[in-house]
Design an enzyme around this catalytic site. Sequence first.
Site, PDB file in Angstrom:
ATOM      1  N   HIS A  69       7.457   7.755   3.743  1.00  0.00           N
ATOM      2  CA  HIS A  69       6.645   7.007   2.781  1.00  0.00           C
ATOM      3  C   HIS A  69       5.801   7.978   1.967  1.00  0.00           C
ATOM      4  O   HIS A  69       5.719   9.165   2.286  1.00  0.00           O
ATOM      5  CB  HIS A  69       5.767   5.980   3.500  1.00  0.00           C
ATOM      6  CG  HIS A  69       4.804   6.610   4.446  1.00  0.00           C
ATOM      7  ND1 HIS A  69       5.058   6.745   5.785  1.00  0.00           N
ATOM      8  CD2 HIS A  69       3.595   7.190   4.238  1.00  0.00           C
ATOM      9  CE1 HIS A  69       4.039   7.363   6.360  1.00  0.00           C
ATOM     10  NE2 HIS A  69       3.141   7.648   5.439  1.00  0.00           N
ATOM     11  N   HIS A  93       5.515  11.709   3.629  1.00  0.00           N
ATOM     12  CA  HIS A  93       5.452  11.788   5.089  1.00  0.00           C
ATOM     13  C   HIS A  93       6.767  11.329   5.701  1.00  0.00           C
ATOM     14  O   HIS A  93       7.197  10.205   5.461  1.00  0.00           O
ATOM     15  CB  HIS A  93       4.324  10.906   5.629  1.00  0.00           C
ATOM     16  CG  HIS A  93       2.960  11.466   5.355  1.00  0.00           C
ATOM     17  ND1 HIS A  93       1.812  10.717   5.430  1.00  0.00           N
ATOM     18  CD2 HIS A  93       2.585  12.732   5.031  1.00  0.00           C
ATOM     19  CE1 HIS A  93       0.774  11.497   5.158  1.00  0.00           C
ATOM     20  NE2 HIS A  93       1.218  12.713   4.896  1.00  0.00           N
ATOM     21  N   THR A 122      -2.900   8.500   9.561  1.00  0.00           N
ATOM     22  CA  THR A 122      -3.940   8.409   8.528  1.00  0.00           C
ATOM     23  C   THR A 122      -4.185   6.959   8.112  1.00  0.00           C
ATOM     24  O   THR A 122      -4.918   6.692   7.171  1.00  0.00           O
ATOM     25  CB  THR A 122      -3.574   9.249   7.286  1.00  0.00           C
ATOM     26  OG1 THR A 122      -2.383   8.707   6.709  1.00  0.00           O
ATOM     27  CG2 THR A 122      -3.358  10.706   7.653  1.00  0.00           C
ATOM     28  N   THR A 123      -3.514   6.032   8.803  1.00  0.00           N
ATOM     29  CA  THR A 123      -3.734   4.604   8.596  1.00  0.00           C
ATOM     30  C   THR A 123      -3.998   3.980   9.968  1.00  0.00           C
ATOM     31  O   THR A 123      -3.657   4.597  10.985  1.00  0.00           O
ATOM     32  CB  THR A 123      -2.490   3.940   7.944  1.00  0.00           C
ATOM     33  OG1 THR A 123      -1.333   4.284   8.714  1.00  0.00           O
ATOM     34  CG2 THR A 123      -2.303   4.392   6.510  1.00  0.00           C
ATOM     35  N   HIS A 178       2.202   9.033  -0.391  1.00  0.00           N
ATOM     36  CA  HIS A 178       0.778   8.886  -0.672  1.00  0.00           C
ATOM     37  C   HIS A 178       0.494   9.485  -2.042  1.00  0.00           C
ATOM     38  O   HIS A 178       0.961  10.591  -2.347  1.00  0.00           O
ATOM     39  CB  HIS A 178      -0.076   9.615   0.368  1.00  0.00           C
ATOM     40  CG  HIS A 178       0.025   9.020   1.739  1.00  0.00           C
ATOM     41  ND1 HIS A 178      -0.822   8.027   2.176  1.00  0.00           N
ATOM     42  CD2 HIS A 178       0.880   9.265   2.760  1.00  0.00           C
ATOM     43  CE1 HIS A 178      -0.503   7.697   3.416  1.00  0.00           C
ATOM     44  NE2 HIS A 178       0.531   8.435   3.802  1.00  0.00           N
ATOM     45  N   HIS A 230       0.818  -1.219   0.000  1.00  0.00           N
ATOM     46  CA  HIS A 230       0.000   0.000   0.000  1.00  0.00           C
ATOM     47  C   HIS A 230       0.847   1.262   0.000  1.00  0.00           C
ATOM     48  O   HIS A 230       0.332   2.358  -0.139  1.00  0.00           O
ATOM     49  CB  HIS A 230      -0.930   0.000   1.212  1.00  0.00           C
ATOM     50  CG  HIS A 230      -0.180   0.008   2.513  1.00  0.00           C
ATOM     51  ND1 HIS A 230       0.332  -1.141   3.069  1.00  0.00           N
ATOM     52  CD2 HIS A 230       0.184   1.014   3.323  1.00  0.00           C
ATOM     53  CE1 HIS A 230       0.971  -0.823   4.188  1.00  0.00           C
ATOM     54  NE2 HIS A 230       0.894   0.471   4.367  1.00  0.00           N
TER      55      HIS A 230
HETATM   56 ZN    ZN Z   1       1.384   8.675   5.592  1.00  0.00          ZN
END
Ligand code: ZN
Length: 257
Positions: free
Chosen positions: A117, A136, A210-211, A119, A92
């Site tokens: 990571h 991020h 956010t996860t 997005h 992901h």
């Molecule tokens: Zn993130």
Amino acid sequence: MNTLRKRLLGFAALALLMVATSCERESGEAKVEPPQADEQEPAGGRNTMPGLAHGLLQSPINILSNRSEAGHHEIAVNLHHAEPEYLANKGHTIELDFPRGSTIAFDGREYELKQLHFHTPSEHQIDGITYPMELHVVNSIEPKTPDEPPRYLVLAFLYRMGDEDSFIASFLSQVPTGEGLAALEPRQVHVTVVDQAMDFHFYHYRGSLTTPPFTETVEWMIAKEIQQASPEQVRRINQIEGDNARHVQPLYGRAVD
Ligand SMILES: [Zn+2]
């Protein structure tokens, strides 16, 4: 009790009331606990899980530039190992892991630099605009007791389509196809935005991961300066990780500075 806290509690009561009302409508006879404003609970000090009622400090958000307040926060970057040593395709997201030993201090509190990571598209919006990509840089403080959540400091950088980004170019061709981990050469990847973090201007607010588990102990710093990556780079990253941006969440009276 300051006005913001009062406002937050007001919103908390209202939100819980709304949840209670909709639950009753769906199940007919559901008994819902009355809202309890816990004065003892530190702001953002709870864990929330997907499927359960979230708190009032969720991320990402839409940042309205003309409503952001003037604020002053100190960032101090203390890099011993600014170059990530591992590159992971997590299915992901694409993640680069830093070796231990570097810290970023936010208002005097030291967080350990962990990983970065991507997005695609961006999670945060600025004035309603979603950007093609968001980076991020995650820093954290491990809890001292098992029932305490970790605390996070996330530096976020938004990207628009433009010139090729040399930091991304230095590792993109090596991302494992399929989920997996690859070792990076020493000093192969230099993360310029981390190195120069003190030169950026940031929006700041308190929010969540956010996860899952959407933990609400995150100091968010979103750089006002928009970065550039080539359309090919953004497309390739999106191809690998898919659309992995969470929808924007309500502010519930939170201040952005
Ligand atoms: Zn993130």
